[in-house]
Write a protein that holds these residues in place. Structure first.
Motif, PDB file in Angstrom:
ATOM      1  N   ALA A 256       0.824  -1.208   0.000  1.00 37.85           N
ATOM      2  CA  ALA A 256       0.000   0.000   0.000  1.00 37.85           C
ATOM      3  C   ALA A 256       0.861   1.261   0.000  1.00 37.85           C
ATOM      4  N   MET A 257       1.963   1.243   0.715  1.00 34.42           N
ATOM      5  CA  MET A 257       2.840   2.413   0.741  1.00 34.42           C
ATOM      6  C   MET A 257       3.495   2.644  -0.615  1.00 34.42           C
ATOM      7  N   GLU A 258       3.797   1.572  -1.327  1.00 38.38           N
ATOM      8  CA  GLU A 258       4.335   1.712  -2.689  1.00 38.38           C
ATOM      9  C   GLU A 258       3.322   2.412  -3.587  1.00 38.38           C
ATOM     10  N   ALA A 259       2.063   1.961  -3.522  1.00 36.36           N
ATOM     11  CA  ALA A 259       1.022   2.561  -4.355  1.00 36.36           C
ATOM     12  C   ALA A 259       0.743   4.001  -3.930  1.00 36.36           C
ATOM     13  N   HIS A 260       0.737   4.246  -2.652  1.00 36.25           N
ATOM     14  CA  HIS A 260       0.471   5.593  -2.158  1.00 36.25           C
ATOM     15  C   HIS A 260       1.542   6.572  -2.614  1.00 36.25           C
ATOM     16  N   ALA A 261       2.776   6.111  -2.672  1.00 31.12           N
ATOM     17  CA  ALA A 261       3.887   6.994  -3.044  1.00 31.12           C
ATOM     18  C   ALA A 261       3.962   7.235  -4.550  1.00 31.12           C
ATOM     19  N   ASP A 262       3.593   6.238  -5.358  1.00 31.84           N
ATOM     20  CA  ASP A 262       3.891   6.320  -6.794  1.00 31.84           C
ATOM     21  C   ASP A 262       2.683   6.381  -7.714  1.00 31.84           C
ATOM     22  N   SER A 263       1.484   6.018  -7.234  1.00 36.92           N
ATOM     23  CA  SER A 263       0.308   6.079  -8.110  1.00 36.92           C
ATOM     24  C   SER A 263      -0.093   7.535  -8.341  1.00 36.92           C
ATOM     25  N   ILE A 264      -0.612   7.800  -9.538  1.00 36.62           N
ATOM     26  CA  ILE A 264      -1.101   9.143  -9.854  1.00 36.62           C
ATOM     27  C   ILE A 264      -2.639   9.157  -9.936  1.00 36.62           C
ATOM     28  N   THR A 265      -3.246   8.036  -9.513  1.00 32.60           N
ATOM     29  CA  THR A 265      -4.702   7.938  -9.513  1.00 32.60           C
ATOM     30  C   THR A 265      -5.220   8.281  -8.112  1.00 32.60           C
ATOM     31  N   PRO A 266      -5.933   9.392  -7.967  1.00 29.18           N
ATOM     32  CA  PRO A 266      -6.356   9.839  -6.628  1.00 29.18           C
ATOM     33  C   PRO A 266      -7.091   8.777  -5.811  1.00 29.18           C
TER      34      PRO A 266
ATOM     35  N   ALA B  28       2.000 -11.911  -1.691  1.00 26.02           N
ATOM     36  CA  ALA B  28       2.747 -11.747  -2.934  1.00 26.02           C
ATOM     37  C   ALA B  28       4.123 -12.400  -2.814  1.00 26.02           C
ATOM     38  N   THR B  29       4.625 -12.880  -3.935  1.00 26.24           N
ATOM     39  CA  THR B  29       5.959 -13.465  -3.965  1.00 26.24           C
ATOM     40  C   THR B  29       7.011 -12.361  -4.003  1.00 26.24           C
ATOM     41  N   PRO B  30       8.264 -12.681  -3.689  1.00 25.66           N
ATOM     42  CA  PRO B  30       9.331 -11.673  -3.798  1.00 25.66           C
ATOM     43  C   PRO B  30       9.418 -11.085  -5.206  1.00 25.66           C
ATOM     44  N   GLU B  31       9.191 -11.907  -6.214  1.00 27.56           N
ATOM     45  CA  GLU B  31       9.249 -11.423  -7.604  1.00 27.56           C
ATOM     46  C   GLU B  31       8.124 -10.428  -7.885  1.00 27.56           C
ATOM     47  N   GLN B  32       6.946 -10.707  -7.374  1.00 33.85           N
ATOM     48  CA  GLN B  32       5.813  -9.786  -7.563  1.00 33.85           C
ATOM     49  C   GLN B  32       6.056  -8.460  -6.843  1.00 33.85           C
ATOM     50  N   LEU B  33       6.639  -8.519  -5.667  1.00 34.66           N
ATOM     51  CA  LEU B  33       6.949  -7.292  -4.945  1.00 34.66           C
ATOM     52  C   LEU B  33       8.004  -6.474  -5.682  1.00 34.66           C
ATOM     53  N   ALA B  34       9.008  -7.155  -6.217  1.00 35.08           N
ATOM     54  CA  ALA B  34      10.059  -6.455  -6.971  1.00 35.08           C
ATOM     55  C   ALA B  34       9.472  -5.773  -8.203  1.00 35.08           C
ATOM     56  N   SER B  35       8.545  -6.452  -8.872  1.00 31.93           N
ATOM     57  CA  SER B  35       7.901  -5.874 -10.056  1.00 31.93           C
ATOM     58  C   SER B  35       7.048  -4.668  -9.681  1.00 31.93           C
TER      59      SER B  35
ATOM     60  N   ARG C 119       7.531  -2.604  -7.228  1.00 33.12           N
ATOM     61  CA  ARG C 119       8.401  -1.470  -6.898  1.00 33.12           C
ATOM     62  C   ARG C 119       8.900  -0.751  -8.154  1.00 33.12           C
ATOM     63  N   LYS C 120       9.021  -1.453  -9.237  1.00 38.54           N
ATOM     64  CA  LYS C 120       9.532  -0.869 -10.483  1.00 38.54           C
ATOM     65  C   LYS C 120       8.425  -0.276 -11.348  1.00 38.54           C
ATOM     66  N   ALA C 121       7.200  -0.653 -11.095  1.00 37.63           N
ATOM     67  CA  ALA C 121       6.086  -0.269 -11.970  1.00 37.63           C
ATOM     68  C   ALA C 121       5.745   1.208 -11.840  1.00 37.63           C
ATOM     69  N   THR C 122       5.161   1.742 -12.900  1.00 39.24           N
ATOM     70  CA  THR C 122       4.701   3.136 -12.913  1.00 39.24           C
ATOM     71  C   THR C 122       3.371   3.209 -13.659  1.00 39.24           C
ATOM     72  N   GLY C 123       2.672   4.332 -13.473  1.00 41.36           N
ATOM     73  CA  GLY C 123       1.456   4.597 -14.229  1.00 41.36           C
ATOM     74  C   GLY C 123       0.400   3.518 -14.111  1.00 41.36           C
ATOM     75  N   LYS C 124      -0.224   3.216 -15.251  1.00 39.99           N
ATOM     76  CA  LYS C 124      -1.299   2.228 -15.297  1.00 39.99           C
ATOM     77  C   LYS C 124      -0.813   0.867 -14.816  1.00 39.99           C
ATOM     78  N   ASP C 125       0.411   0.509 -15.186  1.00 43.22           N
ATOM     79  CA  ASP C 125       0.955  -0.785 -14.795  1.00 43.22           C
ATOM     80  C   ASP C 125       1.036  -0.906 -13.270  1.00 43.22           C
ATOM     81  N   LEU C 126       1.451   0.154 -12.617  1.00 46.74           N
ATOM     82  CA  LEU C 126       1.515   0.159 -11.156  1.00 46.74           C
ATOM     83  C   LEU C 126       0.125  -0.040 -10.561  1.00 46.74           C
ATOM     84  N   ASP C 127      -0.847   0.699 -11.086  1.00 53.79           N
ATOM     85  CA  ASP C 127      -2.206   0.601 -10.548  1.00 53.79           C
ATOM     86  C   ASP C 127      -2.755  -0.816 -10.687  1.00 53.79           C
ATOM     87  N   VAL C 128      -2.575  -1.401 -11.863  1.00 60.22           N
ATOM     88  CA  VAL C 128      -3.111  -2.746 -12.123  1.00 60.22           C
ATOM     89  C   VAL C 128      -2.413  -3.775 -11.238  1.00 60.22           C
TER      90      VAL C 128
END
Length: 217
Positions: free
Chosen positions: A75-85, A142-149, A151-160
């Motif tokens: 949740a903190m990852e999404a809160h910091a990097d998502s641009i969707t209010p 989530a798996t370690p691989e999913q968490l790593a992905s 952290r790298k995601a941005t925009g729509k990809d991050l939200d999804v």
């Protein structure tokens, strides 16, 4: 005038205890019995009510603290990097609520003089939990691989990614909380588990709506 030979103050026959004294002795005996019984309850009840190290309550609180910690991290990852209010707001709510619940769970373990972590395997408190833990991860985690992905995601990809992962995470957490509520006889743990189920079921409805929007965008 002659004295009244039936007076209550008349001397009793030899060896006879006056009625008022017998009442006093009986009251004293009841008082002492109450004190002894109360002391016994004071010694027995706290031990009876305090969950043991291998109890359902202790296992659930430990496992759910770990489960919640990952939800807070995502949740903190999404809160910091998502641009969707709406996702920024949702992620803040999830992080705040679940961090507060971690506080409850850890405080109760301390109150019970139990370690915040136990020596048993995850989900050992839940009957028929074989297969629930995969590669050390509890249901929905989530798996370690999913968490790593994530952290790298941005925009729509991050939200999804976030919405997909947190939805699965909520479903796993709901299952655990429902099991704990069924198995536990501790009213505080039952209350917390029920709160988790109610909150996360409500959030899943919002997550589904946001996920449709994100995937369509």
């Amino acid at each position: 005038m002659s004295s009244d030979t039936t007076s209550l103050d008349a001397a009793p026959a030899s060896g006879e205890v006056p009625a008022r004294h017998r009442f006093g002795y009986a009251a004293l005996a009841l008082l002492l019995a109450g004190i002894v019984l109360g002391a016994g309850i004071g010694l027995v009840v706290p031990r009876f009510r305090t969950p043991a190290d291998d109890s359902v309550e202790a296992g659930f609180l430990r496992d759910m603290s770990t489960h919640h910690a990952q939800a807070v991290e995502m949740a903190m990852e999404a809160h910091a990097d998502s641009i969707t209010p709406a996702i920024v707001t949702l992620s803040a709510d999830i992080a705040t609520t679940q961090q507060a619940q971690i506080g409850y769970m850890q405080a109760w373990l301390r109150d019970w003089d139990l370690s915040p972590t136990g020596g048993e395997q995850p989900m050992a408190w839940m009957p028929d939990a074989a297969g629930s833990v995969v590669d050390g991860l509890m249901p929905g985690m989530a798996t370690p691989e999913q968490l790593a992905s994530l952290r790298k995601a941005t925009g729509k990809d991050l939200d999804v990614q976030f919405l997909t992962l947190i939805r699965a995470h909520h479903l796993g957490g709901i299952h655990m909380a429902q099991e704990a509520e069924d198995l536990s006889d501790n009213k505080d743990v039952d209350w917390l588990a029920d709160s988790m189920v109610t909150a996360q079921q409500g959030e899943i409805q919002l997550i589904d709506d946001l996920l449709k929007q994100a995937q369509a965008g």
